[in-house]
Design a protein around this motif. Sequence first.
Motif, PDB file in Angstrom:
ATOM      1  N   GLU A  53      35.080  33.092  24.398  1.00 14.46           N
ATOM      2  CA  GLU A  53      35.783  34.379  24.395  1.00 14.46           C
ATOM      3  C   GLU A  53      34.862  35.446  24.971  1.00 14.46           C
ATOM      4  O   GLU A  53      33.644  35.398  24.781  1.00 14.46           O
ATOM      5  N   LYS A  54      35.455  36.407  25.687  1.00 11.86           N
ATOM      6  CA  LYS A  54      34.660  37.483  26.273  1.00 11.86           C
ATOM      7  C   LYS A  54      35.546  38.693  26.502  1.00 11.86           C
ATOM      8  O   LYS A  54      36.736  38.563  26.801  1.00 11.86           O
ATOM      9  N   ARG A  55      34.960  39.875  26.372  1.00 11.85           N
ATOM     10  CA  ARG A  55      35.701  41.100  26.642  1.00 11.85           C
ATOM     11  C   ARG A  55      35.369  41.591  28.041  1.00 11.85           C
ATOM     12  O   ARG A  55      34.218  41.553  28.469  1.00 11.85           O
ATOM     13  N   LEU A  56      36.400  42.031  28.771  1.00  8.87           N
ATOM     14  CA  LEU A  56      36.161  42.560  30.101  1.00  8.87           C
ATOM     15  C   LEU A  56      35.288  43.809  30.020  1.00  8.87           C
ATOM     16  O   LEU A  56      35.508  44.657  29.149  1.00  8.87           O
ATOM     17  N   PRO A  57      34.325  43.953  30.913  1.00  9.78           N
ATOM     18  CA  PRO A  57      33.406  45.101  30.886  1.00  9.78           C
ATOM     19  C   PRO A  57      34.052  46.344  31.487  1.00  9.78           C
ATOM     20  O   PRO A  57      33.753  46.736  32.625  1.00  9.78           O
ATOM     21  N   LEU A  58      34.929  46.986  30.737  1.00  3.87           N
ATOM     22  CA  LEU A  58      35.645  48.137  31.271  1.00  3.87           C
ATOM     23  C   LEU A  58      34.690  49.276  31.618  1.00  3.87           C
ATOM     24  O   LEU A  58      34.805  49.909  32.657  1.00  3.87           O
ATOM     25  N   GLY A  59      33.738  49.580  30.716  1.00  2.00           N
ATOM     26  CA  GLY A  59      32.691  50.542  31.039  1.00  2.00           C
ATOM     27  C   GLY A  59      33.091  51.991  30.968  1.00  2.00           C
ATOM     28  O   GLY A  59      32.268  52.871  31.194  1.00  2.00           O
ATOM     29  N   VAL A  60      34.363  52.301  30.693  1.00  2.00           N
ATOM     30  CA  VAL A  60      34.786  53.693  30.558  1.00  2.00           C
ATOM     31  C   VAL A  60      35.663  53.844  29.332  1.00  2.00           C
ATOM     32  O   VAL A  60      36.222  52.874  28.829  1.00  2.00           O
ATOM     33  N   PHE A 118      44.765  35.736  28.250  1.00  2.00           N
ATOM     34  CA  PHE A 118      44.363  37.135  28.429  1.00  2.00           C
ATOM     35  C   PHE A 118      45.055  37.957  27.347  1.00  2.00           C
ATOM     36  O   PHE A 118      46.276  37.912  27.198  1.00  2.00           O
ATOM     37  N   TYR A 119      44.259  38.714  26.581  1.00  2.00           N
ATOM     38  CA  TYR A 119      44.787  39.502  25.475  1.00  2.00           C
ATOM     39  C   TYR A 119      44.975  40.963  25.875  1.00  2.00           C
ATOM     40  O   TYR A 119      44.300  41.477  26.779  1.00  2.00           O
ATOM     41  N   ARG A 120      45.867  41.635  25.194  1.00  2.00           N
ATOM     42  CA  ARG A 120      46.200  43.014  25.520  1.00  2.00           C
ATOM     43  C   ARG A 120      45.031  43.975  25.326  1.00  2.00           C
ATOM     44  O   ARG A 120      45.002  45.046  25.930  1.00  2.00           O
ATOM     45  N   ASP A 121      44.089  43.621  24.463  1.00  2.00           N
ATOM     46  CA  ASP A 121      42.967  44.517  24.184  1.00  2.00           C
ATOM     47  C   ASP A 121      41.786  44.295  25.132  1.00  2.00           C
ATOM     48  O   ASP A 121      40.698  44.826  24.919  1.00  2.00           O
ATOM     49  N   ILE A 166      47.507  47.384  32.284  1.00  2.00           N
ATOM     50  CA  ILE A 166      47.337  46.054  32.866  1.00  2.00           C
ATOM     51  C   ILE A 166      48.366  45.921  33.973  1.00  2.00           C
ATOM     52  O   ILE A 166      49.559  45.784  33.719  1.00  2.00           O
ATOM     53  N   TYR A 167      47.898  45.996  35.213  1.00  2.00           N
ATOM     54  CA  TYR A 167      48.833  46.011  36.335  1.00  2.00           C
ATOM     55  C   TYR A 167      49.330  44.604  36.655  1.00  2.00           C
ATOM     56  O   TYR A 167      50.516  44.381  36.837  1.00  2.00           O
ATOM     57  N   SER A 168      48.425  43.664  36.757  1.00  2.00           N
ATOM     58  CA  SER A 168      48.844  42.296  37.058  1.00  2.00           C
ATOM     59  C   SER A 168      47.800  41.311  36.555  1.00  2.00           C
ATOM     60  O   SER A 168      46.610  41.618  36.502  1.00  2.00           O
ATOM     61  N   VAL A 169      48.268  40.139  36.169  1.00  2.00           N
ATOM     62  CA  VAL A 169      47.408  39.025  35.771  1.00  2.00           C
ATOM     63  C   VAL A 169      47.937  37.806  36.503  1.00  2.00           C
ATOM     64  O   VAL A 169      49.063  37.368  36.254  1.00  2.00           O
ATOM     65  N   CYS A 201      48.344  38.325  22.552  1.00  3.76           N
ATOM     66  CA  CYS A 201      48.426  37.578  23.809  1.00  3.76           C
ATOM     67  C   CYS A 201      49.295  38.299  24.832  1.00  3.76           C
ATOM     68  O   CYS A 201      50.423  38.707  24.542  1.00  3.76           O
ATOM     69  N   HIS A 202      48.766  38.456  26.051  1.00  7.66           N
ATOM     70  CA  HIS A 202      49.505  39.095  27.134  1.00  7.66           C
ATOM     71  C   HIS A 202      49.949  38.079  28.184  1.00  7.66           C
ATOM     72  O   HIS A 202      51.052  38.160  28.705  1.00  7.66           O
ATOM     73  N   HIS A 203      49.087  37.120  28.503  1.00  6.70           N
ATOM     74  CA  HIS A 203      49.422  36.126  29.513  1.00  6.70           C
ATOM     75  C   HIS A 203      48.538  34.902  29.319  1.00  6.70           C
ATOM     76  O   HIS A 203      47.454  34.993  28.732  1.00  6.70           O
ATOM     77  N   CYS A 204      49.007  33.746  29.814  1.00  9.42           N
ATOM     78  CA  CYS A 204      48.221  32.519  29.684  1.00  9.42           C
ATOM     79  C   CYS A 204      48.471  31.613  30.891  1.00  9.42           C
ATOM     80  O   CYS A 204      49.519  31.685  31.536  1.00  9.42           O
TER      81      CYS A 204
END
Length: 257
Positions: free
Chosen positions: A203-210, A184-187, A216-219, A170-173
């Motif tokens: 649950e869903k993973r962000l589509p980083l694509g690279v 929001f999870y760190r991975d 993680i700059y800001s949430v 867990c990074h932020h909630c």
Amino acid sequence: MSRPLKISVERTHVPHSELKLGTWPARSQKCFSRDGARFLEMVLDPLNPHPAVPRCYHAAIYGQDGQLQVDFGPRRFLSVDGESPWCPTSPLVALPELLSNSLVLKGKISRMNIFDASRQTTIAAWDCTSLIARMWREDGKYYLFQEGSGIYLFCVADCSLRCISSSFRCHHCFVLKEGYIFVFYRDGYVAILDDRTGDKLAEKRLPLGVKYSPTIYSVEYEPREDAVRVVLMGAGLDADGVCYSIRVRSADRKSVV
């Protein structure tokens, strides 16, 4: 039974000039209660021991007429930037306190206080290893905070504390308007939890694509849109980074939940 949910992720753009680039903390902060009857004033501690130690403030509560009601003296509290520390429906105020000046941040170095401004007394407090995310639910039923790897809810009705999740990922909630807990999870995964049981509803993973490991700059929670904005910076990205706007929707319709 909870209705089925889905997580909507939209890639947006935030100019580099609009990002919060480590601004120097304000020398004072003033936060009014929702009814305007009181305000919390916080003044930056001039004796902050070291830049690595979180910036701390001395605090006092005043009435709307400017008369001092409570002076917390030499005690040092963390910044209340962002979400209001006042409960939306009662004179309760959440005060995260720093207990240690040590650069070796181990053990119970902070305390989460719930203070009743009308009775001028602390009604609940917990010593913590760290305090990260903090916010009230919009209807005032509970206060959310993240302590270490745990996500906790302080329930106003019975002054109880519940842990609804425990994960080092867990990074932020945040609390969304419907009462769902956004995590929001760190991975790079995001999840929606039931605030009563802690069950994962989506649950869903962000589509980083690279193929890289961005920072993680800001949430941040955007209350007007009931959405969470995540900004990623790092190698392989342009100067403005990547920004995602994340919302929760009903799985059987397009309207925002």
